[in-house]
Enzyme design. Structure first.
Site, PDB file in Angstrom:
ATOM      1  CG  ASP A   4      13.692 -12.592 -21.257  1.00 55.75           C
ATOM      2  OD1 ASP A   4      12.590 -12.209 -20.376  1.00 55.75           O
ATOM      3  OD2 ASP A   4      14.203 -11.628 -21.886  1.00 55.75           O
TER       4      ASP A   4
ATOM      5  NE  ARG B 171      -4.495   1.064   2.010  1.00 60.72           N
ATOM      6  CZ  ARG B 171      -5.728   0.567   2.116  1.00 60.72           C
ATOM      7  NH1 ARG B 171      -5.701  -0.957   2.560  1.00 60.72           N
ATOM      8  NH2 ARG B 171      -6.495   1.342   1.894  1.00 60.72           N
TER       9      ARG B 171
ATOM     10  CE  LYS C 258      12.120  -9.816 -23.140  1.00 60.00           C
ATOM     11  NZ  LYS C 258      13.308  -9.315 -22.564  1.00 60.00           N
TER      12      LYS C 258
ATOM     13  N   GLY D  41      12.765  -2.280 -17.333  1.00 60.62           N
ATOM     14  CA  GLY D  41      12.774  -1.296 -16.142  1.00 60.62           C
ATOM     15  C   GLY D  41      11.202  -0.776 -16.124  1.00 60.62           C
TER      16      GLY D  41
END
Lengths: 443, 443
Positions: free
Chosen positions: B196, B46, B200, B297
């Site tokens: 990975d 939170r 993609k 990122g």
């Protein structure tokens, strides 16, 4: 779905490539149907590979009277193309155009016309040829808060400058070769003086910021004064020279520029060779994204046009599927095959650039005291020298030498250069190029 | 328009950046309204800057029961995220996901589910982080007939290899630094062994060709065996080494590959440094378009998610404006806020690559006759030597040397290498890297 009925305005390099893609990709036939081709002296344009169902005409009224769903305008120039685009939008047709001049001059009015007529004006082909910049920026980076656009938008200038950088040639023979190879037109002014890149920059600013900058407000500098000596001096500084177009948010306005500038040799700009285009978009959240590829050429530009057509068919399908479920389609609605787009460009203001370093090149009839005199004029405006470069071996009656100055206001530099230029020792007018090191080197 | 009500699955780096962009860009408030945030142990996630109207929950049922218009899934992994995405689509919500593993594993089913439920599944964030590849390829290049995709899709591997190329370091210390700097995870296998990038690549093939290649069918080679000596030998050949992902149409199938390869030092790939991604798309008409930028990122990936959300609001608006004009909106229709998309991926077949040149590196316990023996095994398969490189100064018990071979079939090379690897003189297993010179140099 019913194919979108397409009227093609212009059957030159781009227009004929659009038709060729549609013919060669039969899987597109149920989405787009070429019905009319307009060109002046259309008889000499006629080709056998276009389906016989297509109407060839040199009367634009005939094409518009057929109520096409979409009009592709690949004629170029503001007049008469602008009037025809306006008429197409007013009768509810979507328009796909490659016409950067028209968009730069009348983009806001035409986009508004598209909105009020519940249709769309699309222009992926207006910037970057086959590089999908407009889609990438308008949709792919829509989630960012964009800060700036920098790029090499004119292939002719890049061909000339990148070849000069590699060969130490003067501009005249390189420009001659560029003409011979089809990279430059007989009158290359629009390319090398910056109007072509400037119009594209206006379009990119519209897409990135939804603001319309007036082309006449954007400073454009010609690459004509760039000489072989400039590349040698630039190399000493780790740089090379390219025609750069840039627009950046600054306060409530936008700093914008088109012209030759020093860039790092190892940067995306410095490494960009031949007629290629490269554009970097800077966003608050996503940082830098770079797009590059062939910036011109009939087939590449035609890909952009057809991509826009396919985007229209997608929207058209949404629309007609809704309709099919919900309401009967009557004649009036059939005409509006494509739902509207809310994009409009508000007026934007061009403001002065932030302080930045400059490369100053003088060509003088050598005598004692010149450097002292120039340095005094710069100092009087509070401008600090950063380096001074003078290679041996030049003619003393036309001796090129270079000073670089630390970041300064453009106005202060202008005042100093005006004073300097008034001296009697110049063999050529002084040349000032911004040094753009913002872009990180690739190597 | 009524804002799209958004339920956010996952409040890690990407999820919190999505929320931050929505909060920091108030102009988006009338288009997208964040209503629910789901995370495990939600209390510790939170943050005070999210509007108090947002419901925080660790119960995914609560989020789905609120009937969001859109669900953003940024949890990652196939389970349980896949089940939740399915449920969201089944109840008519659009889904925006950054989950390449899920798309690689179940893309066709999920896209089909989106179509049958008249909604959309979008995934700009699944490949290339903030680089708007998916929009660029799917929409910007839709008009072309695409032939191939080549790129650097994994920032971790590129960080490691580009640093090794520059510093002559071994992989172990570079990988350690990459971990410390946050470029590599504690277990870097998915990045450096190619899973990975492979996932993609499956997504890119889906976008470029509308075909689904199974990740398990795509050969993936690890970068682990790459040593400092390989960069020295590559340099002698004008090359460097990068983890390359590529897929190209070949006959009725697709040749695909993920792994280390020799590329020209001056090419877009050879010049790509650090954790950046770069992807080149090749089309029949438009030639090459290249996209580059930060491949990962939180903020950059979040830009891609928000861009997808904005694309949905555009479609939503078309839809609701139609409805407003035409028919009353009842509860059932309200739920389907976004019209569907026809995109589906058909099954695709991975086929062997065309003949290509290879770099072969051996590390041997030196003794006479080794080269003759290797050359004989290659000759037996009809493979021609192109060059042989052996630098002085290495330990004779672990002597690295290199042969390059002319373009040959991968299967023939495999047979030869199997025979060669069976010999007793190897200090390390032989290494074979494809030499990819297809990309033109930038310099």
């Amino acid at each position: 779905m019913t194919p979108l009925r397409l009227g093609l305005l212009g059957f030159g390099t781009v227009g004929s490539s659009v038709a060729r893609i549609l013919v060669e990709r039969p899987e597109l036939a149920d989405r787009i149907q070429l019905t009319h081709v307009f060109n002046r002296d259309v008889a000499r344009k006629r080709v056998p590979w276009v389906p016989s169902s297509v109407t060839w005409t040199d009367n634009v009224d005939e094409l518009l009277a057929a109520q096409p769903d979409v009009v592709v305008e690949v004629i170029g120039g503001v007049d008469p193309a602008g009037g025809w685009v306006r008429r197409a939008l007013q009768q509810g047709a979507a328009v796909v155009t490659a016409n950067k001049q028209l968009l730069a001059a009348q983009g806001p009015e035409l986009l508004h016309l598209a909105v009020t007529n519940h249709t769309q004006l699309r222009f992926e082909a207006a910037v970057g040829g086959g590089v999908p910049l407009i889609h990438g920026v308008r949709e792919g980076l829509a989630g960012d808060n964009l800060k700036g656009v920098q790029g090499i938008l004119n292939g002719t200038s890049n061909y000339i400058l990148s070849r000069m950088a590699g060969s130490d040639e003067a501009m005249a023979p390189v420009l001659e070769d560029a003409r011979r190879l089809g990279y430059a037109e007989a009158d290359p002014s629009a390319d090398i003086d910056g109007d072509d890149a400037g119009a594209k920059l206006v379009v990119l600013a519209g897409i990135a910021f939804r603001r319309h900058l007036r082309l006449s407000d954007i400073p454009r500098r010609s690459i004509r004064p760039i000489a072989a000596a400039d590349f040698r001096y630039a190399r000493t500084l780790g740089c090379t020279i390219r025609q750069i177009s840039m627009v950046e948010a600054r306060g409530d306005g936008f700093h914008a520029f088109v012209g030759p500038a020093l860039v790092l040799r190892g940067s995306n700009f410095g490494l960009n060779m031949g007629a290629n285009n490269v554009v970097t978009i800077v966003g608050q959240y996503g940082g830098k994204s770079t797009f590059s590829g062939a910036g011109a050429g009939g087939p590449a530009t035609a890909v952009a046009v057809v991509s826009d057509l396919l985007a229209l068919t997608q929207r058209h399908r949404d629309h007609t599927e809704e309709r099919r479920q919900d309401v009967p389609v009557d004649g009036e609605e059939r005409r509006q095959g494509v739902p509207g787009d809310s994009e409009e460009w508000l007026p934007g203001t061009v403001v002065p650039p932030p302080p930045r370093p400059y490369y100053l090149r003088f060509v003088v009839k050598d005598r004692p005291g010149i450097v002292a005199s120039i340095a005094a004029s710069l100092a009087a405006q509070g401008i600090n020298l950063d380096s001074m470069l003078q290679e041996p071996g030049y003619d003393k009656d036309a001796l090129p030498f270079v000073m670089t100055v630390e970041a300064c206001e453009e106005a202060a530099l202008g005042t100093a250069l005006q004073e300097i230029a008034a001296a009697e020792y110049h063999a050529e007018p002084p040349l000032a190029l911004p040094i753009l090191l913002g872009e990180d080197p690739r190597t």
